[in-house]
Design an enzyme around this catalytic site. Structure first.
Site, PDB file in Angstrom:
ATOM      1  N   ARG A  38      -8.498  -4.698  17.244  1.00 52.48           N
ATOM      2  CA  ARG A  38      -8.729  -3.253  17.112  1.00 52.48           C
ATOM      3  C   ARG A  38      -8.202  -2.725  15.786  1.00 52.48           C
ATOM      4  O   ARG A  38      -8.767  -1.784  15.219  1.00 52.48           O
ATOM      5  CB  ARG A  38      -8.062  -2.504  18.267  1.00 52.48           C
ATOM      6  CG  ARG A  38      -8.876  -2.593  19.534  1.00 52.48           C
ATOM      7  CD  ARG A  38      -8.246  -1.829  20.658  1.00 52.48           C
ATOM      8  NE  ARG A  38      -9.122  -1.839  21.813  1.00 52.48           N
ATOM      9  CZ  ARG A  38      -8.774  -1.466  23.033  1.00 52.48           C
ATOM     10  NH1 ARG A  38      -7.534  -1.053  23.260  1.00 52.48           N
ATOM     11  NH2 ARG A  38      -9.629  -1.498  24.021  1.00 52.48           N
ATOM     12  N   GLY A 358     -14.101  -5.081  29.271  1.00 49.74           N
ATOM     13  CA  GLY A 358     -13.106  -5.933  29.940  1.00 49.74           C
ATOM     14  C   GLY A 358     -13.237  -7.410  29.673  1.00 49.74           C
ATOM     15  O   GLY A 358     -13.082  -7.879  28.541  1.00 49.74           O
ATOM     16  N   GLY A 381     -13.206   0.721  29.290  1.00 53.66           N
ATOM     17  CA  GLY A 381     -13.696   1.867  30.063  1.00 53.66           C
ATOM     18  C   GLY A 381     -14.784   2.660  29.347  1.00 53.66           C
ATOM     19  O   GLY A 381     -15.771   3.052  29.962  1.00 53.66           O
TER      20      GLY A 381
END
Ligand code: AMP
Length: 400
Positions: A38, A358, A381
């Site tokens: 990330r 996920g 999510g």
């Protein structure tokens, strides 16, 4: 550049204090970041901003401190990883998000081109309640707002939603790339589109399946959740994971698919074991003959052939969830075979492939093809809510 949301090139970035909402909620063990994916994706936006002699002021949540200052969740521990990835010194600015005087001073005295990380936004309860007063205190620290945290965009929080309305705001380069990739996956995809959905349970993916059957030409259902569909069609699934109480829901989804002209592709054969563990004896069964004491833990070779055939007919594939219990040998075989096939078709220029959510990322990494898809989202999510067709508050706030 984009017709719908504002992009970095539409902001005046010269000599500004740029509040950059990032997702620095990265895995940390023993004070060290263990997966910097990330952070890597933030680097282009940071480089672009410092080019204009602007200050980058990173805002992020980290863990779940529940609205209280808790040193265990301090963002100070990710500064080193951000410095390593960007190749740029990174300063840390402590704040309780109530008294902003020290943060103001620290930002003021930092030279142009500085990269600073502000303390965890979730140290104040107003972050998760999208509190306007907190957003105003955040806004007082910057001149413009850039959001590069797609993975936090499904939440209407002060730093993702309210703040975007208080300053000139735009998507960062990572957010832009993600939104454009998703647009090519389901927004305006090249048809035919095949969605591949797997994973453990139907119950966590009902909205997703309901949305997909109205949007795609083919829906492959694999993993544990396929068992509920097989049960709903009258097949015995032995001791497999199966949500029998959701048989009506499964039938409703199959009916909706027929109405929408979406072909549902279920497993036709399965790898069955009698113990839920790795390297245990297995047998292959057709789905009409599953042993009463056995558990379906992967799709079989005929199913793989059926699914790869559907992929060959598609121009776009959207994927969430593994085809079997891929963490255990040999139940990774189905997921690996499908992943490699999607990667090959993508590499050959025949397919646009978008995956996320996920376990999908670790399944693709396990298959060795994480970098061979058109786009793999690191969002969990937010990716699922996007697949469910729900508006994401953090993206809505950036719309023109
Ligand atoms: P999800 O988080 O819903 O995407 O589910 C991922 C999990 O589903 C993984 O941990 C897989 O091991 C598990 N899974 C996939 N297929 C099966 C299956 N046939 N039986 C039990 N678990 C499965």
């Amino acid at each position: 550049m984009s017709a719908t949301f504002k992009t970095l090139d539409e902001l005046d970035l010269k000599n500004k204090r740029v509040l950059l909402r990032a997702d620095l909620n990265v895995p940390v063990a023993d004070g060290k970041v263990t997966d910097a994916t990330r952070i890597e994706r933030l680097v282009p936006t940071i480089r672009e901003i410092v080019k204009y002699d602007s200050k980058v002021i990173l805002l992020s949540h980290f863990g779940r401190p529940k609205g209280k200052v808790d040193p265990q969740f301090s963002l100070e521990q990710v500064c080193e990883a951000v410095a390593n990835q960007t190749g740029h010194p990174v300063g840390f600015v402590a704040t309780d998000w109530v008294d902003m005087a020290d943060a103001q001073k620290a930002i003021e005295s930092a030279p142009p081109g500085s990269v600073l990380i502000l303390e965890n936004t979730r140290f104040h309860p107003g972050e998760e309640t999208n509190d306007l007063e907190l957003a105003k205190r955040m806004a007082s620290l910057g001149d413009v707002y850039v959001n590069d945290a797609f993975s936090a965009a499904h939440r209407a929080h002060a730093s993702t939603e309210a703040l975007a309305h208080l300053l000139p705001a735009a998507a960062g380069l990572a957010m832009q790339a993600e939104l454009e990739a998703l647009e090519s996956g389901l927004g305006k995809p090249k048809k035919p589109v095949v969605a591949i959905v797997g994973g453990a349970k139907v119950s966590s993916k009902i909205d997703l399946l309901e949305n997909l059957v109205t949007r795609v030409d083919g829906l492959v259902i694999g993993g544990g959740m396929a068992n509920t569909f097989l049960h709903a069609q009258g097949y015995g699934v032995g001791k497999s994971l199966c949500e029998k109480d959701l048989a009506d829901t499964a039938r409703r989804i199959m009916d909706k698919a027929i109405d929408s002209g979406c072909a549902i592709i279920l497993p036709i054969d399965a790898v069955v074991a009698w113990h839920f563990k790795a390297d245990t004896p297995t047998r292959l069964y057709g789905v009409d003959a599953i042993d009463n004491d056995g558990m379906i833990l992967d799709i079989g070779p005929s199913s793989i052939e059926r699914i790869t055939g559907a992929i060959d007919d598609a121009h776009t594939v959207v994927w969430n969830g593994p085809m079997g219990a891929f963490e255990m040998n040999p139940f990774d075989a189905g997921t690996v075979a499908i992943a490699k096939h999607v990667a090959k078709r993508t590499h050959d220029g025949k397919l646009v492939s978008v995956a996320g959510g996920g376990d999908t990322l670790s399944a693709l990494a396990h298959a060795g093809v994480k970098d061979d898809f058109t786009y793999v989202s690191t969002a969990g999510g937010a990716f699922l809510e996007w697949m469910e067709g729900k508006p994401l508050p953090g993206v809505e706030a950036l719309k023109k």
